[in-house]
Design an enzyme around this catalytic site. Sequence first.
Site, short mmCIF file in Angstrom:
data_model
loop_
_atom_site.label_atom_id
_atom_site.label_comp_id
_atom_site.label_asym_id
_atom_site.label_seq_id
_atom_site.Cartn_x
_atom_site.Cartn_y
_atom_site.Cartn_z
N SER A 119 0.81 -1.21 0.00
CA SER A 119 0.00 0.00 0.00
C SER A 119 0.85 1.26 0.00
CB SER A 119 -0.92 0.00 1.23
OG SER A 119 -0.18 -0.18 2.41
N HIS A 140 -2.59 -3.22 -5.97
CA HIS A 140 -3.06 -2.83 -4.64
C HIS A 140 -4.58 -2.88 -4.52
CE1 HIS A 140 -3.57 0.48 -1.39
NE2 HIS A 140 -3.52 -0.72 -0.84
N GLU A 152 -5.69 -0.32 -7.31
CA GLU A 152 -4.64 0.56 -7.84
C GLU A 152 -3.61 -0.29 -8.58
OE1 GLU A 152 -4.15 4.46 -5.02
OE2 GLU A 152 -3.27 2.60 -4.26
N ASN A 190 -3.80 6.01 -0.31
CA ASN A 190 -3.18 6.20 1.00
C ASN A 190 -2.41 7.52 1.10
OD1 ASN A 190 -4.06 3.93 2.48
ND2 ASN A 190 -2.69 2.63 1.30
#
Length: 291
Positions: A119, A140, A152, A190
């Site tokens: 992440s 991800h 992702e 994130n």
Amino acid sequence: MEIQSVGVIGAGQMGNGIAHVMALAGYDVMMTDISEDALKAAIETISGNLDRQVGRGKVSQSDKDATMARITCTQRLTDLGVCDLVIEAATERETVKQAIFDELLPHLTPTTILTSNTSSISITRLASRTDRPEKFMGFHFMNPVPVMQLVELIRGIATDEETYEACRTVVERLGKTSAAAEDFPAFIVNRILMPMINEAVYTLYEGVGSVQSIDSSMKLGANHPMGPLELADFIGLDTCLAIMNVLHDGLADTKYRPCPLLTKYVEAGWLGRKSGRGFYDYRGETPVPTR
């Protein structure tokens, strides 16, 4: 390149979720973990989650049976060498991921695509330690994997177009949506989400509000489905801290400095839901704020 078999490294929350959606989409899945108990727990979790999907009419009982039949488990990492696509979903520590790749690489076929569910860690740096940087990328998934629609896709500097397109095609087959992200610390989700959570922890640390008032404010005032501290507990405070450290180290900006209270909770072993305590105490019938 057509993907038919998928190897998943790690049987934890992310690993078993990835195995679940891959098998449900028709891929043959091999899941590995160093712990036999973790593998057994993962199979029970996948079965239970599929039962809920059956109960809601999202899949049929025959779909569930076929999905479970497509999943095999092994404690031998090297067994995954025959897979067309391997997704590493181990703990968010670069040294652990590198050790896994070092052990696995000699057993992979020349065409195997190797990916990481990291992440936050640099895909280019992880890929540089392998023999196939052109066939390495970030894959991800969001948590919980069976529910969340986004994946992702992160290319390292050497990732070729064929590898990217093969992974994008897998995401489409899963019925999910892919978002291309550049290889910068924490990528897109994130990079935005974790500083918000960290700021919520600072708000608690500085006494601006209590756990309950902070979470209620963001749920009712910003229409978030979960408050930031509740979400941090769900993600895992150790994971939140690890990502903030990657942001702080990688971007060299003090705005990403992890809140000391977040560090203190992790040092105390209060990691959120998975440990029974975090910003909430989960050991009773209902969660109770710890501050």
